[in-house]
Motif scaffolding. Structure first.
Motif, mmCIF file in Angstrom:
data_model
loop_
_atom_site.group_PDB
_atom_site.id
_atom_site.type_symbol
_atom_site.label_atom_id
_atom_site.label_comp_id
_atom_site.label_asym_id
_atom_site.label_seq_id
_atom_site.Cartn_x
_atom_site.Cartn_y
_atom_site.Cartn_z
ATOM 1 N N ARG A 209 0.805 -1.214 0.000
ATOM 2 C CA ARG A 209 0.000 0.000 0.000
ATOM 3 C C ARG A 209 0.846 1.276 0.000
ATOM 4 O O ARG A 209 0.510 2.231 -0.712
ATOM 5 C CB ARG A 209 -0.961 -0.005 1.180
ATOM 6 C CG ARG A 209 -2.135 -0.968 1.013
ATOM 7 C CD ARG A 209 -3.014 -0.970 2.235
ATOM 8 N NE ARG A 209 -2.284 -1.448 3.407
ATOM 9 C CZ ARG A 209 -2.801 -1.515 4.636
ATOM 10 N NH1 ARG A 209 -4.046 -1.118 4.847
ATOM 11 N NH2 ARG A 209 -2.086 -1.981 5.645
ATOM 12 N N PRO A 210 1.929 1.357 0.790
ATOM 13 C CA PRO A 210 2.737 2.592 0.720
ATOM 14 C C PRO A 210 3.286 2.871 -0.677
ATOM 15 O O PRO A 210 3.305 4.020 -1.122
ATOM 16 C CB PRO A 210 3.857 2.339 1.733
ATOM 17 C CG PRO A 210 3.292 1.349 2.693
ATOM 18 C CD PRO A 210 2.415 0.468 1.868
ATOM 19 N N PHE A 212 1.924 1.866 -3.529
ATOM 20 C CA PHE A 212 0.805 2.252 -4.372
ATOM 21 C C PHE A 212 0.397 3.696 -4.104
ATOM 22 O O PHE A 212 0.153 4.469 -5.043
ATOM 23 C CB PHE A 212 -0.379 1.318 -4.117
ATOM 24 C CG PHE A 212 -1.655 1.772 -4.769
ATOM 25 C CD1 PHE A 212 -1.844 1.616 -6.134
ATOM 26 C CD2 PHE A 212 -2.642 2.375 -4.018
ATOM 27 C CE1 PHE A 212 -3.018 2.044 -6.732
ATOM 28 C CE2 PHE A 212 -3.815 2.811 -4.605
ATOM 29 C CZ PHE A 212 -4.003 2.642 -5.967
ATOM 30 N N GLU A 213 0.316 4.083 -2.838
ATOM 31 C CA GLU A 213 -0.081 5.451 -2.503
ATOM 32 C C GLU A 213 0.946 6.461 -3.020
ATOM 33 O O GLU A 213 0.577 7.529 -3.519
ATOM 34 C CB GLU A 213 -0.249 5.580 -0.987
ATOM 35 C CG GLU A 213 -1.424 4.763 -0.445
ATOM 36 C CD GLU A 213 -1.448 4.747 1.073
ATOM 37 O OE1 GLU A 213 -0.498 5.322 1.683
ATOM 38 O OE2 GLU A 213 -2.384 4.164 1.651
ATOM 39 N N ALA A 214 2.234 6.137 -2.895
ATOM 40 C CA ALA A 214 3.256 7.052 -3.410
ATOM 41 C C ALA A 214 3.195 7.138 -4.933
ATOM 42 O O ALA A 214 3.360 8.221 -5.509
ATOM 43 C CB ALA A 214 4.641 6.579 -2.958
ATOM 44 N N THR A 215 2.935 6.010 -5.609
ATOM 45 C CA THR A 215 2.860 6.021 -7.072
ATOM 46 C C THR A 215 1.671 6.821 -7.559
ATOM 47 O O THR A 215 1.788 7.654 -8.473
ATOM 48 C CB THR A 215 2.771 4.579 -7.601
ATOM 49 O OG1 THR A 215 3.911 3.839 -7.147
ATOM 50 C CG2 THR A 215 2.741 4.563 -9.122
ATOM 51 N N ILE A 216 0.498 6.603 -6.961
ATOM 52 C CA ILE A 216 -0.682 7.317 -7.418
ATOM 53 C C ILE A 216 -0.598 8.801 -7.070
ATOM 54 O O ILE A 216 -1.104 9.660 -7.806
ATOM 55 C CB ILE A 216 -1.962 6.673 -6.824
ATOM 56 C CG1 ILE A 216 -3.178 7.051 -7.669
ATOM 57 C CG2 ILE A 216 -2.166 7.075 -5.383
ATOM 58 C CD1 ILE A 216 -4.418 6.260 -7.327
ATOM 59 N N LYS A 217 0.085 9.131 -5.972
ATOM 60 C CA LYS A 217 0.290 10.548 -5.637
ATOM 61 C C LYS A 217 1.200 11.217 -6.660
ATOM 62 O O LYS A 217 0.940 12.349 -7.103
ATOM 63 C CB LYS A 217 0.885 10.671 -4.235
ATOM 64 C CG LYS A 217 1.135 12.108 -3.795
ATOM 65 C CD LYS A 217 1.722 12.153 -2.399
ATOM 66 C CE LYS A 217 2.000 13.601 -1.976
ATOM 67 N NZ LYS A 217 2.604 13.661 -0.614
ATOM 68 N N ARG A 220 -0.737 11.540 -9.895
ATOM 69 C CA ARG A 220 -1.758 12.583 -9.770
ATOM 70 C C ARG A 220 -1.127 13.967 -9.875
ATOM 71 O O ARG A 220 -1.707 14.888 -10.467
ATOM 72 C CB ARG A 220 -2.503 12.431 -8.448
ATOM 73 C CG ARG A 220 -3.667 13.425 -8.299
ATOM 74 C CD ARG A 220 -4.421 13.240 -7.008
ATOM 75 N NE ARG A 220 -5.183 12.000 -7.013
ATOM 76 C CZ ARG A 220 -4.924 10.951 -6.247
ATOM 77 N NH1 ARG A 220 -3.879 10.985 -5.415
ATOM 78 N NH2 ARG A 220 -5.666 9.871 -6.294
ATOM 79 N N TRP A 257 -0.639 -5.305 -7.414
ATOM 80 C CA TRP A 257 -1.792 -4.582 -6.885
ATOM 81 C C TRP A 257 -3.066 -5.374 -7.115
ATOM 82 O O TRP A 257 -3.181 -6.150 -8.067
ATOM 83 C CB TRP A 257 -1.906 -3.210 -7.547
ATOM 84 C CG TRP A 257 -0.759 -2.311 -7.221
ATOM 85 C CD1 TRP A 257 0.058 -2.386 -6.128
ATOM 86 C CD2 TRP A 257 -0.270 -1.223 -7.997
ATOM 87 N NE1 TRP A 257 1.015 -1.415 -6.165
ATOM 88 C CE2 TRP A 257 0.838 -0.671 -7.297
ATOM 89 C CE3 TRP A 257 -0.653 -0.643 -9.189
ATOM 90 C CZ2 TRP A 257 1.544 0.414 -7.766
ATOM 91 C CZ3 TRP A 257 0.048 0.444 -9.656
ATOM 92 C CH2 TRP A 257 1.140 0.972 -8.953
ATOM 93 N N GLN A 261 -7.148 -1.338 -6.575
ATOM 94 C CA GLN A 261 -6.036 -0.408 -6.798
ATOM 95 C C GLN A 261 -5.816 -0.162 -8.291
ATOM 96 O O GLN A 261 -5.566 0.979 -8.707
ATOM 97 C CB GLN A 261 -4.768 -0.964 -6.147
ATOM 98 C CG GLN A 261 -4.819 -0.983 -4.616
ATOM 99 C CD GLN A 261 -3.628 -1.699 -4.022
ATOM 100 O OE1 GLN A 261 -3.058 -2.603 -4.606
ATOM 101 N NE2 GLN A 261 -3.259 -1.308 -2.807
ATOM 102 N N SER A 264 -8.487 2.211 -9.526
ATOM 103 C CA SER A 264 -8.193 3.590 -9.142
ATOM 104 C C SER A 264 -7.162 4.210 -10.067
ATOM 105 O O SER A 264 -7.293 5.368 -10.493
ATOM 106 C CB SER A 264 -7.693 3.636 -7.690
ATOM 107 O OG SER A 264 -8.648 3.116 -6.804
#
Length: 491
Positions: A209-210, A212-217, A220, A257, A261, A264
């Motif tokens: 998850r970390p 994935f969150e860093a990649t999508i941030k 974005r 993922w 995910q 998203s």
């Protein structure tokens, strides 16, 4: 440093002299430090990237010395051999100390027997010993370890009520010395915290998850910058393929993922791929729920398909330009403009119930598609030829060819010829004789290249590739022949 073998041999001899006789070359003692910002605007000294530039001879000598030092450490046992880096089966691992080094990052690994009691303490001591060895190796070749960027983690389990539970906290400390008397306590990270390195945020417990969150941030942020940049279609496509997709593809190498995910990420990329995503959202909504509006849209697209003359769906296959279908010479309509935008970003729009003409027999082809693909004709020539085609009410070359499919008969390009059809062709006035001759010349240059180029309009033309067997499909035009089991009637 030298291309000629004799000069390279002489220079290598000069470079080796300081190491053989133990003196320092004064030219090598000079170095220039360059400090670069890792993050724009952040110029704190511990946040800067420092690059030391030395003379090329000394840099080459350091690389050679580092290779020899590494080989010597492996021979003497200070550094484990490469064969011990590969772990066999999970219960028979023999790794004692190991380091995986990259351009600026190094990951060290140690392991205790899995059945050892109270294995955390000995494990930390082994890790501390491995870190000291790596620190000394770096110091010997002129490098250094940034302690403020260093952290350590471990994976250990406690047996609680017959179940293994992961240990997230410890009282152990890992201490390192910098070789000048300085001591630093290395920061501990729990196993569910990401270890940041080379663009990846991997957790020892396998949590992605970390990352994935860093990649999508990051994606974005890039998409937000692109959306607010007022880019045209070609610039938006270039940004998509050069900025967004490489950032995503790099992140996928060590990730797995789940479906949510990935959905998203797909939604984020879909919004970025077209700046006017609201138009596509509106189309999807209308085609799904509003039958009356959807039917009107499909009717318009079907008429546009007939007007263009392609056998493939024009909204799905957008690579071929259709400027000749515009009545004003520009893209004078919503769907034509949307197709132009899709073409510039290499996109497509699939419509389930959209009508498309069918090929009639083996070797058949659309009349207009090869003309556009050949790039032999200007949009104005294609527009005039297409108007003549619409007047004749034909779509594929089989609609013009003879029943045997060997040639195009006499009189096919005459103003008196109209192919009968159930398809709703646009009702257009009779084109000039020059436009009919132009259509014949275009077909001659693509389908009938062996025919004389300047023959009369009423003459027949042999096809380069004869048509084959008829397909069992709906006919584009009426046939003038009627077959029974006994006779073949022609009228």
């Amino acid at each position: 440093m030298a291309l000629h073998p004799l000069l390279a041999k002489f220079q290598s001899l000069l470079i080796s002299l300081p190491f053989v006789y133990g003196f320092s070359n004064r030219y090598w003692e000079e170095m220039t430090d360059y400090m670069l910002e890792k993050k724009p605007g952040d110029r704190r000294i511990h946040r800067m990237r420092i690059i030391g530039m030395v003379c090329p001879e000394f840099n080459t000598a350091l690389k050679h010395a580092a290779r020899q030092l590494t080989a010597s450490c492996k021979r003497t046992g200070i550094w484990p051999p490469a064969s011990s880096w590969k772990a066999p089966r999970s219960m028979e691992r023999g790794i004692e100390q190991s380091s995986l080094a990259y351009f600026g990052d190094t990951d060290g690994h140690v392991l205790d027997p899995p059945l050892a009691a109270r294995a955390v303490g000995p494990l930390v001591r082994k890790l501390e010993e491995s870190a000291h060895i790596w620190n000394e190796l770096e110091n010997w070749i002129g490098g250094s370890v940034a302690f403020h960027k260093t952290n350590w983690q471990f994976l250990a389990w406690d047996l609680v009520k017959g179940r293994l539970q992961l240990i997230y906290e410890t009282d152990e400390e890992l201490v390192m010395k910098d070789g000048k008397g300085g001591v630093a306590v290395i920061k501990f990270l729990p196993p569910d915290a990401p270890n940041v390195g080379l663009g990846f945020r991997l957790c020892p417990n396998g949590d992605q998850r970390p990352h994935f969150e860093a990649t999508i941030k990051a994606i974005r942020g890039v998409c937000s910058s692109i959306s607010g940049g007022q880019l045209n279609e070609s610039e938006a496509r270039q940004a998509l393929y050069q900025r967004v997709i490489p950032k995503l593809v790099y992140a996928l190498h060590l990730t797995s993922w789940d479906t949510d995910q990935c959905d998203s990420m797909n939604r984020l990329l879909q919004v970025m791929s077209l700046q006017d995503e609201t138009q596509l959202s509106y189309l999807r909504k209308e085609f799904r729920w509003d039958k009356s509006v959807a039917n009107a849209m499909l009717t318009t697209i079907d008429q546009l398909q007939m007007r263009v003359g392609f056998v493939r769906p024009i909204m799905e296959f957008t690579t071929l330009p259709i400027r000749y279908a515009s009545t004003t010479g520009e893209f004078d309509g919503y769907f034509l403009s949307l197709r132009k935008r899709l073409a510039e970003i290499d996109g497509s729009l699939w419509l389930e119930d959209a009508w498309t003409p069918t090929l009639q027999r083996d070797g058949d082809a659309s009349i207009m598609e090869p003309l556009v693909q050949s790039k032999l004709f200007s949009p104005s020539v294609l527009s005039r030829a297409n108007s003549a085609r619409l007047y004749l009410r034909v779509i594929t070359i089989a609609d013009l060819a003879s029943k045997k499919g060997h040639y195009i008969p006499d009189g096919r390009f005459d103003v008196t010829f109209h192919a009968g059809s159930d398809s709703l062709f646009p009702d257009i006035p009779c084109p000039p004789r020059k436009d009919l001759a132009l259509l014949k010349r275009c077909i001659q240059r693509t389908f009938c290249t062996f025919a004389p180029p300047y023959q009369r309009l009423a003459c027949s033309m042999p096809l380069d590739k004869p048509l084959g067997k008829w397909h069992s499909t709906r006919r584009n035009v009426y046939s003038s022949d009627h077959a029974t089991r006994a006779v073949l009637l022609h009228h």
